[in-house]
Design a protein around this motif. Structure first.
Motif: not given
Length: 106
Positions: A95-106
């Protein structure tokens, strides 16, 4: 021509580690079946713990082929046991103009 997809996996209660295990082997299986490109996948986590993955299928035909591929079907069974698929629109970040997420290291 390749087809980029963005998919959101909401872990079922207590299935966080099983979901990450499925995501970890996801591209390995798809690559071994020649269904995705060599481009890296991007895996991230939303605030509600949903895992978001971005990757590229080789083509629309490759997507179609995956639905009858036994190795892919077995992998998708792992996903089905560990998560529910959800629309990106259900994530607060979308819903944000710039969707931010936490990176996941696999």
């Amino acid at each position: 021509m390749g087809r980029f997809v963005i998919v959101a996996y909401k872990p079922k209660p207590g299935m966080d580690q099983q979901l990450l295990a499925a995501v970890t082997k996801h591209l390995e299986v798809l690559r071994s079946e020649h269904l995705v490109t060599d481009k890296p996948a991007y895996v991230m986590r939303s605030a509600d713990n949903t895992i978001v993955e971005v990757f590229e299928w080789r083509s629309a035909e490759a997507i179609h082929q995956a639905h009858s591929n036994p190795a892919v079907q077995a992998l998708w069974a792992d996903f089905g046991a560990a998560c529910d698929y959800m629309p990106l629109a259900n994530l607060a970040e979308s819903q944000q103009m710039f969707a931010e997420f936490e990176p996941v290291a696999l």
